[in-house]
Design a protein around this motif. Structure first.
Motif, PDB file in Angstrom:
ATOM      1  N   GLU A   1       0.833  -1.205   0.000  1.00 35.34           N
ATOM      2  CA  GLU A   1       0.000   0.000   0.000  1.00 35.34           C
ATOM      3  C   GLU A   1       0.870   1.257   0.000  1.00 35.34           C
ATOM      4  O   GLU A   1       1.402   1.656   1.044  1.00 35.34           O
ATOM      5  N   PRO A   2       1.038   1.917  -1.160  1.00 32.38           N
ATOM      6  CA  PRO A   2       1.905   3.091  -1.239  1.00 32.38           C
ATOM      7  C   PRO A   2       1.509   4.221  -0.293  1.00 32.38           C
ATOM      8  O   PRO A   2       2.376   4.906   0.253  1.00 32.38           O
ATOM      9  N   SER A   3       0.207   4.418  -0.096  1.00 37.11           N
ATOM     10  CA  SER A   3      -0.234   5.528   0.752  1.00 37.11           C
ATOM     11  C   SER A   3       0.206   5.324   2.195  1.00 37.11           C
ATOM     12  O   SER A   3       0.616   6.282   2.874  1.00 37.11           O
ATOM     13  N   TRP A   4       0.141   4.084   2.679  1.00 36.51           N
ATOM     14  CA  TRP A   4       0.604   3.811   4.030  1.00 36.51           C
ATOM     15  C   TRP A   4       2.115   3.909   4.124  1.00 36.51           C
ATOM     16  O   TRP A   4       2.646   4.364   5.144  1.00 36.51           O
ATOM     17  N   PHE A   5       2.813   3.515   3.083  1.00 32.13           N
ATOM     18  CA  PHE A   5       4.272   3.641   3.091  1.00 32.13           C
ATOM     19  C   PHE A   5       4.665   5.107   3.212  1.00 32.13           C
ATOM     20  O   PHE A   5       5.558   5.451   4.011  1.00 32.13           O
ATOM     21  N   ARG A   6       4.000   5.969   2.453  1.00 33.10           N
ATOM     22  CA  ARG A   6       4.267   7.418   2.564  1.00 33.10           C
ATOM     23  C   ARG A   6       4.015   7.907   3.983  1.00 33.10           C
ATOM     24  O   ARG A   6       4.780   8.687   4.539  1.00 33.10           O
ATOM     25  N   ARG A   7       2.913   7.457   4.556  1.00 31.73           N
ATOM     26  CA  ARG A   7       2.489   7.948   5.862  1.00 31.73           C
ATOM     27  C   ARG A   7       3.413   7.498   6.988  1.00 31.73           C
ATOM     28  O   ARG A   7       3.633   8.244   7.961  1.00 31.73           O
ATOM     29  N   LEU A   8       3.952   6.298   6.877  1.00 29.54           N
ATOM     30  CA  LEU A   8       4.700   5.709   7.981  1.00 29.54           C
ATOM     31  C   LEU A   8       6.211   5.907   7.910  1.00 29.54           C
ATOM     32  O   LEU A   8       6.910   5.652   8.887  1.00 29.54           O
ATOM     33  N   LEU A   9       6.708   6.366   6.773  1.00 27.69           N
ATOM     34  CA  LEU A   9       8.161   6.573   6.667  1.00 27.69           C
ATOM     35  C   LEU A   9       8.648   7.629   7.658  1.00 27.69           C
ATOM     36  O   LEU A   9       7.984   8.652   7.860  1.00 27.69           O
ATOM     37  N   PRO A  10       9.814   7.420   8.251  1.00 24.48           N
ATOM     38  CA  PRO A  10      10.391   8.450   9.130  1.00 24.48           C
ATOM     39  C   PRO A  10      10.631   9.745   8.358  1.00 24.48           C
ATOM     40  O   PRO A  10      10.901   9.726   7.146  1.00 24.48           O
ATOM     41  N   LYS A  11      10.569  10.857   9.078  1.00 24.84           N
ATOM     42  CA  LYS A  11      10.743  12.169   8.453  1.00 24.84           C
ATOM     43  C   LYS A  11      12.093  12.287   7.754  1.00 24.84           C
ATOM     44  O   LYS A  11      12.194  12.857   6.663  1.00 24.84           O
ATOM     45  N   ALA A  12      13.130  11.739   8.374  1.00 28.07           N
ATOM     46  CA  ALA A  12      14.469  11.831   7.785  1.00 28.07           C
ATOM     47  C   ALA A  12      14.520  11.139   6.424  1.00 28.07           C
ATOM     48  O   ALA A  12      15.202  11.612   5.499  1.00 28.07           O
ATOM     49  N   THR A  13      13.776  10.054   6.282  1.00 28.66           N
ATOM     50  CA  THR A  13      13.768   9.333   5.006  1.00 28.66           C
ATOM     51  C   THR A  13      13.018  10.120   3.945  1.00 28.66           C
ATOM     52  O   THR A  13      13.460  10.209   2.788  1.00 28.66           O
ATOM     53  N   THR A  14      11.887  10.709   4.316  1.00 26.55           N
ATOM     54  CA  THR A  14      11.137  11.511   3.344  1.00 26.55           C
ATOM     55  C   THR A  14      11.942  12.733   2.918  1.00 26.55           C
ATOM     56  O   THR A  14      11.889  13.143   1.747  1.00 26.55           O
ATOM     57  N   GLN A  15      12.729  13.278   3.831  1.00 32.86           N
ATOM     58  CA  GLN A  15      13.589  14.407   3.479  1.00 32.86           C
ATOM     59  C   GLN A  15      14.688  13.966   2.519  1.00 32.86           C
ATOM     60  O   GLN A  15      15.033  14.707   1.582  1.00 32.86           O
ATOM     61  N   ALA A  16      15.226  12.786   2.739  1.00 35.10           N
ATOM     62  CA  ALA A  16      16.269  12.263   1.845  1.00 35.10           C
ATOM     63  C   ALA A  16      15.712  12.013   0.449  1.00 35.10           C
ATOM     64  O   ALA A  16      16.386  12.270  -0.562  1.00 35.10           O
ATOM     65  N   ILE A  17      14.479  11.534   0.372  1.00 38.10           N
ATOM     66  CA  ILE A  17      13.841  11.304  -0.924  1.00 38.10           C
ATOM     67  C   ILE A  17      13.605  12.633  -1.638  1.00 38.10           C
ATOM     68  O   ILE A  17      13.858  12.763  -2.841  1.00 38.10           O
ATOM     69  N   ALA A  18      13.142  13.640  -0.902  1.00 37.37           N
ATOM     70  CA  ALA A  18      12.922  14.963  -1.484  1.00 37.37           C
ATOM     71  C   ALA A  18      14.235  15.546  -1.997  1.00 37.37           C
ATOM     72  O   ALA A  18      14.284  16.145  -3.086  1.00 37.37           O
ATOM     73  N   ALA A  19      15.299  15.379  -1.232  1.00 41.55           N
ATOM     74  CA  ALA A  19      16.610  15.880  -1.653  1.00 41.55           C
ATOM     75  C   ALA A  19      17.088  15.156  -2.906  1.00 41.55           C
ATOM     76  O   ALA A  19      17.669  15.775  -3.814  1.00 41.55           O
ATOM     77  N   ALA A  20      16.815  13.860  -2.981  1.00 41.11           N
ATOM     78  CA  ALA A  20      17.200  13.083  -4.161  1.00 41.11           C
ATOM     79  C   ALA A  20      16.437  13.558  -5.395  1.00 41.11           C
ATOM     80  O   ALA A  20      17.006  13.660  -6.494  1.00 41.11           O
ATOM     81  N   ALA A  21      15.155  13.876  -5.214  1.00 43.03           N
ATOM     82  CA  ALA A  21      14.357  14.365  -6.336  1.00 43.03           C
ATOM     83  C   ALA A  21      14.862  15.719  -6.823  1.00 43.03           C
ATOM     84  O   ALA A  21      14.941  15.978  -8.031  1.00 43.03           O
TER      85      ALA A  21
END
Length: 207
Positions: free
Chosen positions: A49-69
């Motif tokens: 479930e992609p929506s739950w994966f987005r919701r549950l990822l740690p903030k540091a990981t979402t920031q790393a993904i944003a930086a990669a983009a």
């Protein structure tokens, strides 16, 4: 004892839990058609479930993904950032797929965060979300996955524990009130998938 659930095991477990076996079979029929494992590979059936994966990822990981983009857009991404972004896009492109594509998305999610991938996936016969492990009587999502790998009987036991942990859900199942059951088991958007109607139809077909 084999991994496959027998009719007698299902009947005994449902009766012990206080539910009609036919009603329990209807849930399984709608969720997975009656098998907790992929017939081709033998792996546990999953729905990532992609929506739950987005919701549950740690903030540091979402920031790393944003930086990669951002780096990718500027054509300055490192190989590690490119790999991270590729895996992220793979996870977010997933919809209800065949098991081969589900596994591609799930494996990409595992490379980002294995535990969150497990939490964000529904497993086995009951398509139980990993984050429901405590309601299933299991201490961790890792314990849920391992238990489900061992047998469909374990999967059924976990499903029945989950249902009993939520009194409105258990009461709805006893009444065969499929709309209320669908709401608590499948979520508020159940009508978009005709989940209640499919449950009623499955129950009728098992008469």
């Amino acid at each position: 004892m084999g991994k496959k659930l027998t009719s007698q095991q299902l009947a005994d477990a449902a009766t012990a839990a206080g539910f009609e076996a036919r009603a329990v079979r209807a849930i399984i029929k709608v969720e997975t058609g009656g098998s907790g494992y992929d017939k081709t590979t033998g792996y546990l059936l999953i729905q990532f479930e992609p929506s739950w994966f987005r919701r549950l990822l740690p903030k540091a990981t979402t920031q790393a993904i944003a930086a990669a983009a951002t780096a990718d857009a500027k054509k300055t991404a490192t190989p590690a950032q490119a790999a991270l972004l590729h895996d992220w896009l793979t996870t977010q492109a997933n919809v209800v797929e065949g098991q081969a594509k589900e596994r591609l998305a799930f494996d990409a999610a595992c490379r980002i965060d294995k535990r969150v991938a497990d939490l964000s996936t529904s497993w086995g016969l009951p398509q139980m979300m990993g984050f429901n492990h405590k309601a299933c009587g299991l201490a961790s999502v890792e314990a849920l996955v391992e238990s489900f790998r061992q047998s469909e009987a374990n999967q059924l036991t976990a499903m029945l524990r989950f249902i009993k942990s939520k009194p409105p859900l258990a009461a709805a199942l006893r009444r065969k009130d499929w709309g209320v059951f669908a709401y608590y088991y499948n979520g508020a958007g159940y009508k978009a998938f005709n989940y209640d109607k499919r449950l009623a139809k499955a129950y009728a077909s098992l008469a």
